[in-house]
Design a protein around this motif. Structure first.
Motif, PDB file in Angstrom:
ATOM      1  N   TYR A 115      11.928  76.350  33.446  1.00 44.52           N
ATOM      2  CA  TYR A 115      12.434  75.079  32.023  1.00 44.52           C
ATOM      3  C   TYR A 115      13.849  75.238  31.668  1.00 44.52           C
ATOM      4  N   LEU A 116      14.488  76.206  31.843  1.00 39.92           N
ATOM      5  CA  LEU A 116      15.841  76.226  31.977  1.00 39.92           C
ATOM      6  C   LEU A 116      16.771  75.293  33.180  1.00 39.92           C
ATOM      7  N   ILE A 117      15.976  75.628  34.279  1.00 41.84           N
ATOM      8  CA  ILE A 117      16.623  74.945  35.453  1.00 41.84           C
ATOM      9  C   ILE A 117      16.412  73.349  35.229  1.00 41.84           C
ATOM     10  N   SER A 118      15.136  72.955  34.699  1.00 41.20           N
ATOM     11  CA  SER A 118      14.828  71.698  34.540  1.00 41.20           C
ATOM     12  C   SER A 118      15.565  71.219  33.333  1.00 41.20           C
ATOM     13  N   GLY A 119      15.751  71.673  32.296  1.00 38.54           N
ATOM     14  CA  GLY A 119      16.420  71.358  31.117  1.00 38.54           C
ATOM     15  C   GLY A 119      17.855  71.328  30.909  1.00 38.54           C
ATOM     16  N   ILE A 120      18.174  72.351  31.764  1.00 40.95           N
ATOM     17  CA  ILE A 120      19.961  72.518  31.888  1.00 40.95           C
ATOM     18  C   ILE A 120      20.620  72.465  32.942  1.00 40.95           C
ATOM     19  N   LEU A 121      20.228  73.111  34.239  1.00 44.84           N
ATOM     20  CA  LEU A 121      20.952  73.558  35.516  1.00 44.84           C
ATOM     21  C   LEU A 121      20.970  72.167  36.396  1.00 44.84           C
ATOM     22  N   GLU A 122      20.254  71.606  36.334  1.00 41.35           N
ATOM     23  CA  GLU A 122      20.032  70.465  37.378  1.00 41.35           C
ATOM     24  C   GLU A 122      21.134  69.307  36.803  1.00 41.35           C
ATOM     25  N   LYS A 123      22.286  69.053  37.277  1.00 36.33           N
ATOM     26  CA  LYS A 123      23.339  68.385  36.935  1.00 36.33           C
ATOM     27  C   LYS A 123      23.281  66.921  36.777  1.00 36.33           C
ATOM     28  N   ASP A 124      22.336  66.433  37.353  1.00 34.62           N
ATOM     29  CA  ASP A 124      21.945  64.850  37.184  1.00 34.62           C
ATOM     30  C   ASP A 124      20.893  64.360  36.504  1.00 34.62           C
ATOM     31  N   SER A 125      20.399  65.530  35.799  1.00 39.20           N
ATOM     32  CA  SER A 125      18.990  64.980  34.967  1.00 39.20           C
ATOM     33  C   SER A 125      18.994  66.285  33.944  1.00 39.20           C
ATOM     34  N   PHE A 126      18.322  65.695  32.638  1.00 36.47           N
ATOM     35  CA  PHE A 126      17.698  66.730  31.758  1.00 36.47           C
ATOM     36  C   PHE A 126      16.384  66.432  31.672  1.00 36.47           C
ATOM     37  N   ASP A 127      15.876  67.654  31.723  1.00 37.38           N
ATOM     38  CA  ASP A 127      14.069  67.342  32.056  1.00 37.38           C
ATOM     39  C   ASP A 127      14.121  66.927  33.434  1.00 37.38           C
ATOM     40  N   ALA A 128      14.658  67.399  34.411  1.00 39.21           N
ATOM     41  CA  ALA A 128      14.638  67.269  35.972  1.00 39.21           C
ATOM     42  C   ALA A 128      13.066  67.711  36.353  1.00 39.21           C
ATOM     43  N   TYR A 129      12.496  67.030  37.210  1.00 38.06           N
ATOM     44  CA  TYR A 129      10.997  67.371  37.670  1.00 38.06           C
ATOM     45  C   TYR A 129      11.363  68.560  38.542  1.00 38.06           C
ATOM     46  N   VAL A 130      10.608  69.711  38.297  1.00 39.01           N
ATOM     47  CA  VAL A 130      10.702  70.888  38.932  1.00 39.01           C
ATOM     48  C   VAL A 130       9.182  71.153  39.512  1.00 39.01           C
ATOM     49  N   LEU A 131       9.043  71.452  40.876  1.00 38.41           N
ATOM     50  CA  LEU A 131       7.647  71.747  41.426  1.00 38.41           C
ATOM     51  C   LEU A 131       6.814  72.622  40.655  1.00 38.41           C
ATOM     52  N   GLY A 132       7.758  73.859  40.366  1.00 41.41           N
ATOM     53  CA  GLY A 132       6.752  74.783  39.852  1.00 41.41           C
ATOM     54  C   GLY A 132       6.221  74.723  38.267  1.00 41.41           C
ATOM     55  N   LEU A 133       6.742  73.559  37.688  1.00 39.92           N
ATOM     56  CA  LEU A 133       6.305  73.267  36.091  1.00 39.92           C
ATOM     57  C   LEU A 133       5.054  72.521  36.017  1.00 39.92           C
ATOM     58  N   GLN A 134       4.157  73.119  35.461  1.00 36.46           N
ATOM     59  CA  GLN A 134       2.667  72.563  35.495  1.00 36.46           C
ATOM     60  C   GLN A 134       2.902  71.090  34.737  1.00 36.46           C
ATOM     61  N   ARG A 135       3.540  71.202  33.566  1.00 36.71           N
ATOM     62  CA  ARG A 135       3.647  69.688  32.887  1.00 36.71           C
ATOM     63  C   ARG A 135       4.232  68.721  33.728  1.00 36.71           C
ATOM     64  N   HIS A 136       4.890  68.641  34.690  1.00 39.74           N
ATOM     65  CA  HIS A 136       5.430  67.894  35.783  1.00 39.74           C
ATOM     66  C   HIS A 136       4.502  67.334  36.613  1.00 39.74           C
ATOM     67  N   ILE A 137       3.672  68.066  37.074  1.00 37.67           N
ATOM     68  CA  ILE A 137       2.768  67.803  38.034  1.00 37.67           C
ATOM     69  C   ILE A 137       1.125  67.867  37.852  1.00 37.67           C
ATOM     70  N   SER A 138       0.978  67.848  36.860  1.00 36.83           N
ATOM     71  CA  SER A 138      -0.725  67.831  36.390  1.00 36.83           C
ATOM     72  C   SER A 138      -1.099  66.332  35.830  1.00 36.83           C
ATOM     73  N   GLY A 139       0.013  65.122  35.772  1.00 30.43           N
ATOM     74  CA  GLY A 139      -0.578  64.210  35.190  1.00 30.43           C
ATOM     75  C   GLY A 139      -0.521  63.983  33.679  1.00 30.43           C
ATOM     76  N   MET A 140       0.207  64.839  32.878  1.00 33.54           N
ATOM     77  CA  MET A 140       0.170  64.526  31.692  1.00 33.54           C
ATOM     78  C   MET A 140       1.217  63.718  30.977  1.00 33.54           C
ATOM     79  N   VAL A 141       0.907  63.334  29.806  1.00 34.37           N
ATOM     80  CA  VAL A 141       2.078  62.456  29.398  1.00 34.37           C
ATOM     81  C   VAL A 141       3.292  63.233  28.984  1.00 34.37           C
ATOM     82  N   PRO A 142       4.453  62.996  29.177  1.00 31.58           N
ATOM     83  CA  PRO A 142       5.038  61.426  29.680  1.00 31.58           C
ATOM     84  C   PRO A 142       5.085  61.510  31.053  1.00 31.58           C
TER      85      PRO A 142
END
Length: 232
Positions: free
Chosen positions: A146-173
């Motif tokens: 969550y920290l990597i997705s929300g803060i550490l990726e410099k060009d995106s907040f809420d960057a898509y990270v492969l290990g996060l279920q919420r990003h790869i399970s087809g859930m809204v948004p």
């Protein structure tokens, strides 16, 4: 909390360090430049050269790749280097534990070149357990991914990270993002993904009891036993 960290520049330090790790994972596979400068030599390229040399002897070689967290980035970059250089190297099993690579990187490397591997599997936490894995209690009550997705990726907040279920399970948004839908379709094939904590009675090689990001590579009774069974 993420907005506060960005406002007081704490996020900038983390982004810098994370960026250096990503650069290292990519640069290790650069082609060597034989100029006598030590900076022109790269450990990854040396490793690939030795694989090619070994295969040239006619010896049988089976390669399994296992990466935890940022190790998934190094593996994606490894595959990218092999493909771009048209190297005759194939992999049997590619196994990720709580992968911290960007979904876009995974799609551009492994997903695009899935014929380079015989089998693929991810072990990661369900979103329920990602939220319970408090990286810094009270201050940051979410997991490292969550920290990597929300803060550490410099060009995106809420960057898509492969290990996060919420990003790869087809859930809204995230249900209308093409790259995420492509990954979802792939990982749901043939049991390519295992979400911890698995239910009792899960099939061999599809069991994980890891409840923290850092536990996957020392979770002997479930995750590591599953990886051993896959490799065997």
């Amino acid at each position: 909390m993420e907005e506060i960290f960005r406002e007081i520049y704490i996020a900038d330090i983390g982004t810098l360090l994370w960026g250096l790790m990503q650069t290292k994972a990519k640069d290790m596979w650069k082609e060597d430049s034989f100029t006598g400068d030590p900076e022109g030599y790269h450990a990854g390229s040396y490793f690939l050269k030795k694989i090619i040399d070994f295969q040239a002897t006619g010896a049988k070689l089976t390669i399994d790749l296992v990466g935890h967290s940022a190790g998934s980035i190094a593996i994606c970059e490894l595959v990218d280097a092999v493909v771009k250089r048209k190297m005759d190297i194939k992999f049997r099993h590619v196994i990720f534990m709580a992968p911290a690579c960007r979904c876009e990187l995974f799609a551009d490397t492994l997903l695009k070149n899935r014929d380079i591997m015989e089998d693929f599997r991810i072990f990661t936490m369900s979103d329920e357990y990602e939220k319970k894995d408090h990286l810094v209690p009270v201050i940051y009550p979410r997991s490292l991914l969550y920290l990597i997705s929300g803060i550490l990726e410099k060009d995106s907040f809420d960057a898509y990270v492969l290990g996060l279920q919420r990003h790869i399970s087809g859930m809204v948004p995230y249900d209308n993002v093409e790259v995420l839908n492509d990954i979802k379709a792939f990982v749901e094939e043939k049991g390519h993904i295992v979400y911890a904590v698995t239910e009792p009675g899960a099939a061999e090689g599809h069991i994980s009891g890891s409840m923290k990001h850092g536990n996957f590579d020392n979770d002997k009774e479930t995750t590591l036993d599953s990886i051993v069974s896959i490799i065997k």
